[in-house]
Design a protein around this motif. Structure first.
Motif, PDB file in Angstrom:
ATOM      1  N   ALA A  59     -25.532 -63.663  82.776  1.00  0.00           N
ATOM      2  CA  ALA A  59     -26.125 -64.325  81.616  1.00  0.00           C
ATOM      3  C   ALA A  59     -25.269 -65.549  81.316  1.00  0.00           C
ATOM      4  O   ALA A  59     -24.061 -65.544  81.551  1.00  0.00           O
ATOM      5  N   ILE A  60     -25.882 -66.586  80.809  1.00  0.00           N
ATOM      6  CA  ILE A  60     -25.184 -67.821  80.463  1.00  0.00           C
ATOM      7  C   ILE A  60     -25.159 -67.967  78.951  1.00  0.00           C
ATOM      8  O   ILE A  60     -26.186 -67.833  78.288  1.00  0.00           O
ATOM      9  N   LEU A  61     -23.978 -68.237  78.424  1.00  0.00           N
ATOM     10  CA  LEU A  61     -23.826 -68.562  77.007  1.00  0.00           C
ATOM     11  C   LEU A  61     -23.341 -70.002  76.907  1.00  0.00           C
ATOM     12  O   LEU A  61     -22.484 -70.425  77.674  1.00  0.00           O
ATOM     13  N   PHE A  62     -23.886 -70.738  75.958  1.00  0.00           N
ATOM     14  CA  PHE A  62     -23.433 -72.098  75.699  1.00  0.00           C
ATOM     15  C   PHE A  62     -23.236 -72.262  74.204  1.00  0.00           C
ATOM     16  O   PHE A  62     -23.696 -71.444  73.425  1.00  0.00           O
ATOM     17  N   GLU A  63     -22.505 -73.277  73.837  1.00  0.00           N
ATOM     18  CA  GLU A  63     -22.097 -73.596  72.473  1.00  0.00           C
ATOM     19  C   GLU A  63     -20.823 -72.831  72.103  1.00  0.00           C
ATOM     20  O   GLU A  63     -20.743 -71.613  72.228  1.00  0.00           O
ATOM     21  N   SER A  64     -19.833 -73.556  71.652  1.00  0.00           N
ATOM     22  CA  SER A  64     -18.501 -73.011  71.368  1.00  0.00           C
ATOM     23  C   SER A  64     -18.516 -71.842  70.402  1.00  0.00           C
ATOM     24  O   SER A  64     -17.876 -70.813  70.648  1.00  0.00           O
ATOM     25  N   VAL A  65     -19.217 -71.978  69.291  1.00  0.00           N
ATOM     26  CA  VAL A  65     -19.201 -70.928  68.275  1.00  0.00           C
ATOM     27  C   VAL A  65     -19.820 -69.648  68.828  1.00  0.00           C
ATOM     28  O   VAL A  65     -19.308 -68.546  68.599  1.00  0.00           O
ATOM     29  N   VAL A  66     -20.898 -69.778  69.571  1.00  0.00           N
ATOM     30  CA  VAL A  66     -21.556 -68.605  70.151  1.00  0.00           C
ATOM     31  C   VAL A  66     -20.618 -67.898  71.116  1.00  0.00           C
ATOM     32  O   VAL A  66     -20.476 -66.667  71.096  1.00  0.00           O
ATOM     33  N   ILE A  67     -19.949 -68.671  71.960  1.00  0.00           N
ATOM     34  CA  ILE A  67     -19.010 -68.091  72.923  1.00  0.00           C
ATOM     35  C   ILE A  67     -17.854 -67.414  72.204  1.00  0.00           C
ATOM     36  O   ILE A  67     -17.472 -66.286  72.545  1.00  0.00           O
ATOM     37  N   CYS A  68     -17.298 -68.064  71.193  1.00  0.00           N
ATOM     38  CA  CYS A  68     -16.189 -67.453  70.440  1.00  0.00           C
ATOM     39  C   CYS A  68     -16.621 -66.148  69.777  1.00  0.00           C
ATOM     40  O   CYS A  68     -15.888 -65.152  69.810  1.00  0.00           O
ATOM     41  N   GLU A  69     -17.808 -66.127  69.184  1.00  0.00           N
ATOM     42  CA  GLU A  69     -18.275 -64.900  68.547  1.00  0.00           C
ATOM     43  C   GLU A  69     -18.509 -63.799  69.570  1.00  0.00           C
ATOM     44  O   GLU A  69     -18.174 -62.635  69.325  1.00  0.00           O
ATOM     45  N   TYR A  70     -19.055 -64.137  70.723  1.00  0.00           N
ATOM     46  CA  TYR A  70     -19.253 -63.150  71.782  1.00  0.00           C
ATOM     47  C   TYR A  70     -17.913 -62.560  72.212  1.00  0.00           C
ATOM     48  O   TYR A  70     -17.756 -61.339  72.309  1.00  0.00           O
ATOM     49  N   LEU A  71     -16.937 -63.428  72.474  1.00  0.00           N
ATOM     50  CA  LEU A  71     -15.616 -62.950  72.884  1.00  0.00           C
ATOM     51  C   LEU A  71     -14.963 -62.112  71.790  1.00  0.00           C
ATOM     52  O   LEU A  71     -14.342 -61.086  72.063  1.00  0.00           O
ATOM     53  N   ASN A  72     -15.110 -62.533  70.553  1.00  0.00           N
ATOM     54  CA  ASN A  72     -14.554 -61.805  69.422  1.00  0.00           C
ATOM     55  C   ASN A  72     -15.152 -60.396  69.335  1.00  0.00           C
ATOM     56  O   ASN A  72     -14.447 -59.434  69.042  1.00  0.00           O
ATOM     57  N   GLU A  73     -16.443 -60.288  69.613  1.00  0.00           N
ATOM     58  CA  GLU A  73     -17.133 -59.001  69.491  1.00  0.00           C
ATOM     59  C   GLU A  73     -16.943 -58.098  70.710  1.00  0.00           C
ATOM     60  O   GLU A  73     -17.126 -56.890  70.612  1.00  0.00           O
ATOM     61  N   THR A  74     -16.580 -58.662  71.859  1.00  0.00           N
ATOM     62  CA  THR A  74     -16.558 -57.851  73.074  1.00  0.00           C
ATOM     63  C   THR A  74     -15.179 -57.633  73.681  1.00  0.00           C
ATOM     64  O   THR A  74     -15.028 -56.726  74.498  1.00  0.00           O
ATOM     65  N   GLN A  75     -14.185 -58.415  73.329  1.00  0.00           N
ATOM     66  CA  GLN A  75     -12.914 -58.348  74.042  1.00  0.00           C
ATOM     67  C   GLN A  75     -11.831 -57.553  73.337  1.00  0.00           C
ATOM     68  O   GLN A  75     -10.774 -57.315  73.910  1.00  0.00           O
ATOM     69  N   GLY A  76     -12.055 -57.144  72.129  1.00  0.00           N
ATOM     70  CA  GLY A  76     -11.032 -56.366  71.429  1.00  0.00           C
ATOM     71  C   GLY A  76      -9.806 -57.210  71.124  1.00  0.00           C
ATOM     72  O   GLY A  76      -9.794 -58.414  71.291  1.00  0.00           O
ATOM     73  N   GLY A  77      -8.764 -56.574  70.670  1.00  0.00           N
ATOM     74  CA  GLY A  77      -7.545 -57.308  70.337  1.00  0.00           C
ATOM     75  C   GLY A  77      -7.666 -57.981  68.985  1.00  0.00           C
ATOM     76  O   GLY A  77      -8.470 -57.603  68.147  1.00  0.00           O
ATOM     77  N   ALA A  78      -6.852 -58.989  68.788  1.00  0.00           N
ATOM     78  CA  ALA A  78      -6.837 -59.712  67.514  1.00  0.00           C
ATOM     79  C   ALA A  78      -8.151 -60.461  67.311  1.00  0.00           C
ATOM     80  O   ALA A  78      -8.646 -61.126  68.216  1.00  0.00           O
TER      81      ALA A  78
END
Length: 90
Positions: A26-45
């Motif tokens: 799947a392709i994600l574009f736009e900075s905010v969308v990518i940051c939110e995806y990473l925030n929701e899926t990668q755990g950590g801080a």
């Protein structure tokens, strides 16, 4: 180039390819969308505060900065003085 526009309809970076469990991508574009995806899926801080109001205020400043930087880029990369003047006035 056309191949990049197929990934990012806005023609901007970043773009993130995400591997799917079924083997597809799947392709994600736009900075905010990518940051939110990473925030929701990668755990950590967390990248964003837990407080909903503070999170919303962060998003508002991100939107403001994105638009401001885009306008500045268009002004600085105007092809002629008339276009630059229109961008500055706009």
């Amino acid at each position: 180039p056309d191949w990049f526009l197929a990934l990012s309809p806005t023609g901007k970076v970043p773009v993130l390819k995400v591997r799917q469990p079924n083997g597809g991508e799947a392709i994600l574009f736009e900075s905010v969308v990518i940051c939110e995806y990473l925030n929701e899926t990668q755990g950590g801080a967390a990248m964003y505060p837990d407080d909903a109001l503070l999170h919303a205020r962060h998003r508002a400043w991100i939107e403001f900065a994105t638009q401001t930087f885009a306008e500045g880029w268009h002004f600085l990369h105007a092809k002629d003085m008339a276009t630059a003047g229109a961008r500055r006035a706009g």
